[in-house]
Design an enzyme around this catalytic site. Structure first.
Site, PDB file in Angstrom:
ATOM      1  N   LYS A 114       0.841  -1.213   0.000  1.00 48.32           N
ATOM      2  CA  LYS A 114       0.000   0.000   0.000  1.00 48.32           C
ATOM      3  C   LYS A 114       0.867   1.250   0.000  1.00 48.32           C
ATOM      4  O   LYS A 114       0.506   2.259  -0.602  1.00 48.32           O
ATOM      5  CB  LYS A 114      -0.931   0.026   1.218  1.00 48.32           C
ATOM      6  CG  LYS A 114      -1.907  -1.127   1.261  1.00 48.32           C
ATOM      7  CD  LYS A 114      -3.274  -0.753   0.764  1.00 48.32           C
ATOM      8  CE  LYS A 114      -4.038  -2.011   0.458  1.00 48.32           C
ATOM      9  NZ  LYS A 114      -5.306  -2.005  -0.008  1.00 48.32           N
ATOM     10  N   LYS A 196      -2.943 -10.362  -6.261  1.00 46.74           N
ATOM     11  CA  LYS A 196      -4.287 -10.708  -5.804  1.00 46.74           C
ATOM     12  C   LYS A 196      -5.349  -9.777  -6.387  1.00 46.74           C
ATOM     13  O   LYS A 196      -5.063  -8.603  -6.685  1.00 46.74           O
ATOM     14  CB  LYS A 196      -4.357 -10.705  -4.273  1.00 46.74           C
ATOM     15  CG  LYS A 196      -4.333  -9.339  -3.646  1.00 46.74           C
ATOM     16  CD  LYS A 196      -4.899  -9.371  -2.231  1.00 46.74           C
ATOM     17  CE  LYS A 196      -5.142  -7.939  -1.774  1.00 46.74           C
ATOM     18  NZ  LYS A 196      -6.019  -7.778  -0.671  1.00 46.74           N
ATOM     19  N   LYS A 199     -10.340  -4.888  -4.589  1.00 43.89           N
ATOM     20  CA  LYS A 199     -11.494  -4.042  -4.943  1.00 43.89           C
ATOM     21  C   LYS A 199     -11.093  -2.621  -5.311  1.00 43.89           C
ATOM     22  O   LYS A 199     -11.904  -1.864  -5.816  1.00 43.89           O
ATOM     23  CB  LYS A 199     -12.582  -4.085  -3.861  1.00 43.89           C
ATOM     24  CG  LYS A 199     -12.148  -3.671  -2.468  1.00 43.89           C
ATOM     25  CD  LYS A 199     -13.347  -3.685  -1.541  1.00 43.89           C
ATOM     26  CE  LYS A 199     -13.149  -4.432  -0.254  1.00 43.89           C
ATOM     27  NZ  LYS A 199     -11.998  -4.060   0.567  1.00 43.89           N
TER      28      LYS A 199
HETATM   29  N1  AQP Z   1      -7.973 -11.688  -3.771  1.00 42.62           N
HETATM   30  C1  AQP Z   1      -8.400 -12.213  -2.643  1.00 42.62           C
HETATM   31  N2  AQP Z   1      -8.541 -13.557  -2.532  1.00 42.62           N
HETATM   32  C2  AQP Z   1      -8.987 -14.117  -1.372  1.00 42.62           C
HETATM   33  N3  AQP Z   1      -9.348 -13.388  -0.288  1.00 42.62           N
HETATM   34  C3  AQP Z   1      -9.221 -12.064  -0.354  1.00 42.62           C
HETATM   35  N4  AQP Z   1      -9.475 -11.074   0.529  1.00 42.62           N
HETATM   36  C4  AQP Z   1      -9.185  -9.883  -0.047  1.00 42.62           C
HETATM   37  N5  AQP Z   1      -8.752 -10.055  -1.302  1.00 42.62           N
HETATM   38  C5  AQP Z   1      -8.749 -11.406  -1.528  1.00 42.62           C
HETATM   39  C6  AQP Z   1     -10.008 -11.282   1.867  1.00 42.62           C
HETATM   40  O1  AQP Z   1     -11.208 -10.520   1.994  1.00 42.62           O
HETATM   41  C7  AQP Z   1     -11.350 -10.113   3.362  1.00 42.62           C
HETATM   42  C8  AQP Z   1     -11.717  -8.652   3.437  1.00 42.62           C
HETATM   43  O2  AQP Z   1     -10.637  -7.891   2.919  1.00 42.62           O
HETATM   44  P1  AQP Z   1     -10.547  -6.326   3.191  1.00 42.62           P
HETATM   45  O3  AQP Z   1     -11.440  -5.586   2.315  1.00 42.62           O
HETATM   46  O4  AQP Z   1     -10.756  -6.056   4.622  1.00 42.62           O
HETATM   47  O5  AQP Z   1      -9.057  -5.954   2.889  1.00 42.62           O
HETATM   48  P2  AQP Z   1      -8.067  -6.387   1.769  1.00 42.62           P
HETATM   49  O6  AQP Z   1      -7.512  -7.712   2.142  1.00 42.62           O
HETATM   50  O7  AQP Z   1      -7.075  -5.278   1.598  1.00 42.62           O
HETATM   51  O8  AQP Z   1      -8.982  -6.531   0.450  1.00 42.62           O
HETATM   52  P3  AQP Z   1      -8.945  -5.720  -0.894  1.00 42.62           P
HETATM   53  O9  AQP Z   1     -10.075  -6.184  -1.733  1.00 42.62           O
HETATM   54  O10 AQP Z   1      -7.577  -5.830  -1.515  1.00 42.62           O
HETATM   55  O11 AQP Z   1      -9.223  -4.241  -0.439  1.00 42.62           O
HETATM   56  P4  AQP Z   1      -8.413  -2.930  -0.776  1.00 42.62           P
HETATM   57  O12 AQP Z   1      -8.313  -2.908  -2.268  1.00 42.62           O
HETATM   58  O13 AQP Z   1      -9.198  -1.801  -0.191  1.00 42.62           O
HETATM   59  O14 AQP Z   1      -7.075  -3.077  -0.084  1.00 42.62           O
HETATM   60  C9  AQP Z   1     -10.041 -10.459   4.066  1.00 42.62           C
HETATM   61  O15 AQP Z   1     -10.216 -11.640   4.831  1.00 42.62           O
HETATM   62  C10 AQP Z   1      -9.091 -10.706   2.932  1.00 42.62           C
HETATM   63  O16 AQP Z   1      -8.069 -11.620   3.285  1.00 42.62           O
END
Ligand code: AQP
Length: 329
Positions: A114, A196, A199
Site C-alpha cells: 500500500k 491478488k 477491490k
Molecule cells: N484476492 C483475494 N482472494 C482471497 N481473499 C481475499 N481477501 C481480499 N482479497 C482477496 C479477503 O477478503 C477479506 C476482506 O478484505 P478487506 O477488504 O478487509 O481488505 P483487503 O484484504 O485489503 O482486500 P482488498 O479487496 O484488496 O481491499 P483494498 O483494495 O481496499 O485493499 C479479508 O479476509 C481478505 O483476506
C-alpha cells in the site's frame, strides 16, 4: 456446549470482489453453525488509511452491511456491526500500539504494497493498521479468524501481540488462529494473475465486483489473461489458468482433479465461459437479495444498531480488563 468464537471484518473501500467473496464472505456464512458464535464487522476505520470521500464512505459502509446480509450473514444469530460504532476498537488499539514493535509493522507485506501504491500518503494509520486490526480481533476473544491469505500475516501479528500482553500482565486475551478456505484463499487479478484480486484495482477488468451484471462478468472472464500452453492444467507458474481453475472449484464444489478433467481437450474459451457461468450462478442470488435489503432502510438501521449494542457489550468487558491489567483503572 462452549461455543467457538469467530470474528472477521471487511473494509468498505468499494464493492467486494469475487476474491473477497471466495476468500472470506462465503466462509463467514458457512461458519454460522450451532457450535460457533460469530461477530462480523464493516471495518470503516480502516478505510481512512487512504484519502476518502465522506459521503462515499457513508454510502459504501451501508452498502457493505447490506451485501454481507445478502451473502448469508444472519444478523439474528451473528452480530453485524460497524467498527466505528464500537469505540472500544480505537481505545484498545492505542494500548496494543504500545505492545507492537516498529520492526514488526515494517515487515507487513500489505504495508509495503500500500505504501508503494500510495507513495504520496504513507500515513501513520497505514503503518499501525495491524495494531488496530489486533484490537478488532482481540476485543471479542475469538478462537478463529476467517481470512484470505493476504490477511494471515496480520492475524499472526495479533497472536504475537496477545501473547506478549498476556505474558506481561497475565491471561487477558484468547490467542486466535487464522482460518483460510481450501480453495481461493488468494484469488488473483484477471488482468494481472500474479497479484491478488483487489477491490481498489484501477483497472475494472482486473476484478469481478459482486454487483457486476452477468453480461459484464462473462465479458471480464473472456478477457482474462491466461498463457500460451495448449493444455488446461493446474501447474507451477501458470498463474492465469490456475486462477480460473481455482475459481471454478470454489464455485462448483469440485476438486481440482475433477475440474481439470472437465476441460480435457478443451480450449480457454470453454474454460472461461464455464468459470463465468459458475460465478454468475453463485452471485446472482446475492445481488437480488442485496437490492431488497438496501432498500429497507429501517431494517438495516435496526440490524446495525443491535449489532453495535451486542458487540459493544463484549468489547467493553475485554477493554475494561485490559485497562485494569495495565493500571488504567
Ligand atoms: N484476492 C483475494 N482472494 C482471497 N481473499 C481475499 N481477501 C481480499 N482479497 C482477496 C479477503 O477478503 C477479506 C476482506 O478484505 P478487506 O477488504 O478487509 O481488505 P483487503 O484484504 O485489503 O482486500 P482488498 O479487496 O484488496 O481491499 P483494498 O483494495 O481496499 O485493499 C479479508 O479476509 C481478505 O483476506
Amino acid at each position: 456446549m462452549d461455543k467457538k468464537i469467530i470474528l472477521s471484518g471487511i473494509k468498505p473501500t468499494g464493492i467486494p470482489t469475487l476474491g473477497n467473496y471466495i476468500g472470506a464472505l462465503r466462509n463467514w456464512r458457512l461458519m454460522q453453525q450451532d457450535d460457533k458464535y460469530c461477530y462480523y464487522m464493516v471495518a470503516d476505520l480502516h478505510a481512512l488509511t487512504v484519502r476518502n470521500d465522506p459521503d462515499e464512505l457513508r454510502q459504501q459502509t451501508r452498502s457493505m452491511a447490506a451485501l454481507l446480509i445478502a451473502c448469508g450473514i444472519d444478523p439474528e444469530r451473528s452480530p453485524l456491526f460497524i467498527q466505528s460504532h464500537v469505540p472500544a476498537h480505537a481505545e484498545l488499539a492505542w494500548i496494543l500500539n504500545c505492545f507492537t514493535y516498529m520492526g514488526e509493522l515494517q515487515r507487513m507485506t500489505q504495508f509495503k504494497d500500500k505504501a508503494a501504491k500510495h507513495a504520496d500518503n504513507i500515513n501513520a494509520g497505514l503503518f499501525t493498521y495491524p495494531s488496530l486490526m489486533a484490537a478488532d480481533i482481540l476485543l471479542y476473544q475469538p478462537h478463529y479468524v476467517p481470512v484470505g491469505e493476504d490477511q494471515k500475516q496480520h492475524v499472526e501479528l495479533a497472536r504475537n501481540i496477545a501473547i506478549r500482553f498476556n505474558n506481561a500482565f497475565g491471561e487477558t486475551f484468547v490467542v486466535p488462529e487464522p482460518i483460510m478456505p481450501k480453495f481461493g484463499a488468494r484469488i488473483m487479478g484477471l488482468q494481472d494473475p500474479e497479484h491478488k484480486m483487489s477491490k481498489t484495482d484501477t483497472n475494472p477488468n482486473g476484478y469481478i465486483s459482486l454487483l457486476d451484471e452477468p453480461a459484464v462478468i462473462m465479458k471480464k472472464f473472456k478477457k482474462a489473461v491466461t498463457d500460451c500452453e495448449p493444455v488446461i492444467a493446474y501447474a507451477e507458474g501458470r498463474y492465469g489458468c490456475n486462477n480460473l481453475l481455482t475459481v471454478y472449484c470454489a464455485c462448483t464444489g469440485k476438486t481440482m482433479e475433477e475440474a481439470v478433467k472437465d476441460f480435457e481437450g478443451a480450449g480457454y474459451g470453454k474454460l472461461k465461459t464455464a468459470v463465468a457461468e459458475a460465478v454468475i450462478a453463485e452471485i446472482e442470488p446475492v445481488q437480488q437479495e442485496y437490492k431488497r435489503i438496501l432498500a429497507d432502510v429501517t431494517y438495516l438501521d435496526s440490524v446495525l444498531k443491535n449489532g453495535a449494542e451486542k458487540a459493544g457489550e463484549t468489547a467493553q468487558k475485554t477493554l475494561d480488563l485490559a485497562f485494569a491489567r495495565v493500571g488504567l483503572r
